[in-house]
Write a protein that holds these residues in place. Sequence first.
Motif, PDB file in Angstrom:
ATOM      1  N   VAL A   4       0.842  -1.203   0.000  1.00  0.00           N
ATOM      2  CA  VAL A   4       0.000   0.000   0.000  1.00  0.00           C
ATOM      3  C   VAL A   4       0.875   1.249   0.000  1.00  0.00           C
ATOM      4  CG1 VAL A   4      -1.660   1.340   1.343  1.00  0.00           C
ATOM      5  CG2 VAL A   4      -1.981  -1.120   1.072  1.00  0.00           C
ATOM      6  N   THR A   5       1.969   1.220   0.759  1.00  0.00           N
ATOM      7  CA  THR A   5       2.892   2.357   0.797  1.00  0.00           C
ATOM      8  C   THR A   5       3.514   2.603  -0.570  1.00  0.00           C
ATOM      9  OG1 THR A   5       3.399   1.857   3.115  1.00  0.00           O
ATOM     10  CG2 THR A   5       4.919   3.310   1.952  1.00  0.00           C
ATOM     11  N   HIS A  11      -3.000   8.805  10.446  1.00  0.00           N
ATOM     12  CA  HIS A  11      -3.737   8.424  11.647  1.00  0.00           C
ATOM     13  C   HIS A  11      -3.807   6.909  11.756  1.00  0.00           C
ATOM     14  CE1 HIS A  11      -7.704   7.192  13.462  1.00  0.00           C
ATOM     15  NE2 HIS A  11      -7.077   7.741  14.481  1.00  0.00           N
ATOM     16  N   SER A  12      -3.480   6.367  12.925  1.00  0.00           N
ATOM     17  CA  SER A  12      -3.596   4.935  13.203  1.00  0.00           C
ATOM     18  C   SER A  12      -2.795   4.109  12.196  1.00  0.00           C
ATOM     19  CB  SER A  12      -5.071   4.539  13.239  1.00  0.00           C
ATOM     20  OG  SER A  12      -5.240   3.261  13.800  1.00  0.00           O
ATOM     21  N   LEU A  13      -3.451   3.218  11.449  1.00  0.00           N
ATOM     22  CA  LEU A  13      -2.730   2.447  10.436  1.00  0.00           C
ATOM     23  C   LEU A  13      -2.079   3.379   9.421  1.00  0.00           C
ATOM     24  CD1 LEU A  13      -1.988  -0.338   9.297  1.00  0.00           C
ATOM     25  CD2 LEU A  13      -4.094  -0.239   7.941  1.00  0.00           C
ATOM     26  N   GLY A  14      -2.734   4.506   9.136  1.00  0.00           N
ATOM     27  CA  GLY A  14      -2.127   5.507   8.260  1.00  0.00           C
ATOM     28  C   GLY A  14      -0.823   6.041   8.814  1.00  0.00           C
ATOM     29  N   GLY A  15      -0.678   6.015  10.140  1.00  0.00           N
ATOM     30  CA  GLY A  15       0.578   6.435  10.751  1.00  0.00           C
ATOM     31  C   GLY A  15       1.713   5.479  10.441  1.00  0.00           C
ATOM     32  N   SER A  16       1.434   4.182  10.456  1.00  0.00           N
ATOM     33  CA  SER A  16       2.482   3.212  10.120  1.00  0.00           C
ATOM     34  C   SER A  16       2.852   3.312   8.649  1.00  0.00           C
ATOM     35  CB  SER A  16       2.034   1.791  10.477  1.00  0.00           C
ATOM     36  OG  SER A  16       0.903   1.408   9.722  1.00  0.00           O
ATOM     37  N   ILE A  17       1.863   3.586   7.784  1.00  0.00           N
ATOM     38  CA  ILE A  17       2.145   3.790   6.364  1.00  0.00           C
ATOM     39  C   ILE A  17       2.995   5.050   6.182  1.00  0.00           C
ATOM     40  CG2 ILE A  17       1.083   4.349   4.132  1.00  0.00           C
ATOM     41  CD1 ILE A  17      -1.283   2.554   5.015  1.00  0.00           C
ATOM     42  N   ALA A  18       2.670   6.102   6.918  1.00  0.00           N
ATOM     43  CA  ALA A  18       3.440   7.348   6.847  1.00  0.00           C
ATOM     44  C   ALA A  18       4.886   7.124   7.281  1.00  0.00           C
ATOM     45  CB  ALA A  18       2.786   8.418   7.720  1.00  0.00           C
ATOM     46  N   MET A  19       5.082   6.325   8.337  1.00  0.00           N
ATOM     47  CA  MET A  19       6.445   6.040   8.794  1.00  0.00           C
ATOM     48  C   MET A  19       7.232   5.252   7.756  1.00  0.00           C
ATOM     49  SD  MET A  19       6.319   5.333  12.913  1.00  0.00           S
ATOM     50  CE  MET A  19       4.725   4.540  13.056  1.00  0.00           C
ATOM     51  N   ALA A  30      -0.271   3.290  14.476  1.00  0.00           N
ATOM     52  CA  ALA A  30      -0.105   1.845  14.656  1.00  0.00           C
ATOM     53  C   ALA A  30       1.365   1.469  14.542  1.00  0.00           C
ATOM     54  CB  ALA A  30      -0.927   1.092  13.610  1.00  0.00           C
ATOM     55  N   GLY A  31       1.735   0.396  15.234  1.00  0.00           N
ATOM     56  CA  GLY A  31       3.101  -0.110  15.194  1.00  0.00           C
ATOM     57  C   GLY A  31       3.211  -1.354  16.058  1.00  0.00           C
ATOM     58  N   VAL A  32       4.406  -1.894  16.131  1.00  0.00           N
ATOM     59  CA  VAL A  32       4.667  -3.071  16.975  1.00  0.00           C
ATOM     60  C   VAL A  32       5.474  -2.567  18.167  1.00  0.00           C
ATOM     61  CG1 VAL A  32       5.575  -5.416  17.053  1.00  0.00           C
ATOM     62  CG2 VAL A  32       4.713  -4.478  14.891  1.00  0.00           C
ATOM     63  N   LEU A  55      12.968   0.324  11.835  1.00  0.00           N
ATOM     64  CA  LEU A  55      12.300   1.198  10.872  1.00  0.00           C
ATOM     65  C   LEU A  55      12.202   2.612  11.417  1.00  0.00           C
ATOM     66  CD1 LEU A  55      10.480   2.057   8.478  1.00  0.00           C
ATOM     67  CD2 LEU A  55       8.539   1.117   9.765  1.00  0.00           C
ATOM     68  N   ALA A  56      11.714   2.751  12.650  1.00  0.00           N
ATOM     69  CA  ALA A  56      11.527   4.080  13.230  1.00  0.00           C
ATOM     70  C   ALA A  56      12.850   4.836  13.333  1.00  0.00           C
ATOM     71  CB  ALA A  56      10.863   3.958  14.602  1.00  0.00           C
TER      72      ALA A  56
END
Length: 338
Positions: A129-130, A151-159, A178-180, A261-262
């Motif tokens: 998706v990214t 936002h949320s899952l969109g945050g993990s995609i943004a990262m 979202a994240g682990v 990743l972060a």
Amino acid sequence: MMMNTLLPIPFRKTFTAFLLSCSLGAMAIQTTQAAEIEMSFQNLLQQERAWAGLQTKTLKVGDITWSYSEGGQAGKTIVILINGLAGSRDNWNRVAHALTANYHVIIPDLPASGETKVPKEFDYSVPNVTEKLRRFIEAANLTGPAHIAGHSLGGSIAMLYAGQYPFETKSLFLIDAAGVYKSATTPYLKDPAQVKNMIVSKKGDFNYLMQQAMYSPPFIPKEIAQAQEKMMIGQVEETQKMVDQIIALNKLFTPDSFALLAKSIDAPTLILWGKQDKIINVEVAPELKSLLKNAQTPVILDNVGHMPILEADQLVVQQYLPFLSKIQAQKPATAPSP
């Protein structure tokens, strides 16, 4: 992570007219009434987009037909807003209202949400998706580094986007991302399979979702709630596929691999969280801050759940606008010579 938009105060008069039309429509047969409610709901969304300074557009890129909102003047600094799981571009309308005067705002419906159309066998994994989001941005001729908010899952995609395309990312804004995480305490973070319980697949599910996603859910007229629920039920197959990919991703990645990743992200970052988030607990916010190279102290909003962009949009704007102004004033990074 969840749900479509709730309309702002300027539309109370529209709501009154809408509810009156629904009452009159009760005299019609049920199928006709349902069609009228759906049409009225879509009209209200279009009015809200117009209020926010947005226009609805579509763009076909490969085998994806993207539906997106665009506002502001082309040529100004780009802000890309990314919705969460089972949400849509309309989740951002209230925030976008404060941005379109000074920025070129783009809000795509991600695959599995809103009106974007993808092939039946589409790969809903976050990496894919990214990558497809990047192809969309290129096809839309959105040149130059952009401010990315998720936002949320969109945050993990943004990262992931910021990690893969550092010179195309001017800043990050992560909202209940979202994240682990090592600090995970909610059932949904400890066992992502629990997210299946929040999928809106039948009547009544939307109300449960509201209770989980928001600290103090606002009143929504019955007809609007039914229209939102119907829309989300219609997307249940795509939402289920996305949830399956989230579950698979959490089996592959650990807090340590997520941390890698972060730690690779250079972009200046603003982190914002709802203190009463039942889906992604607030304790992960300082953990995320500690991993990112250039993140400010997280902003924690009291009496707010998982949906600050709907529950406390003005507080979100009050934090985001000064952050954007500060980043705009900084000297841009220079990409390496080819």
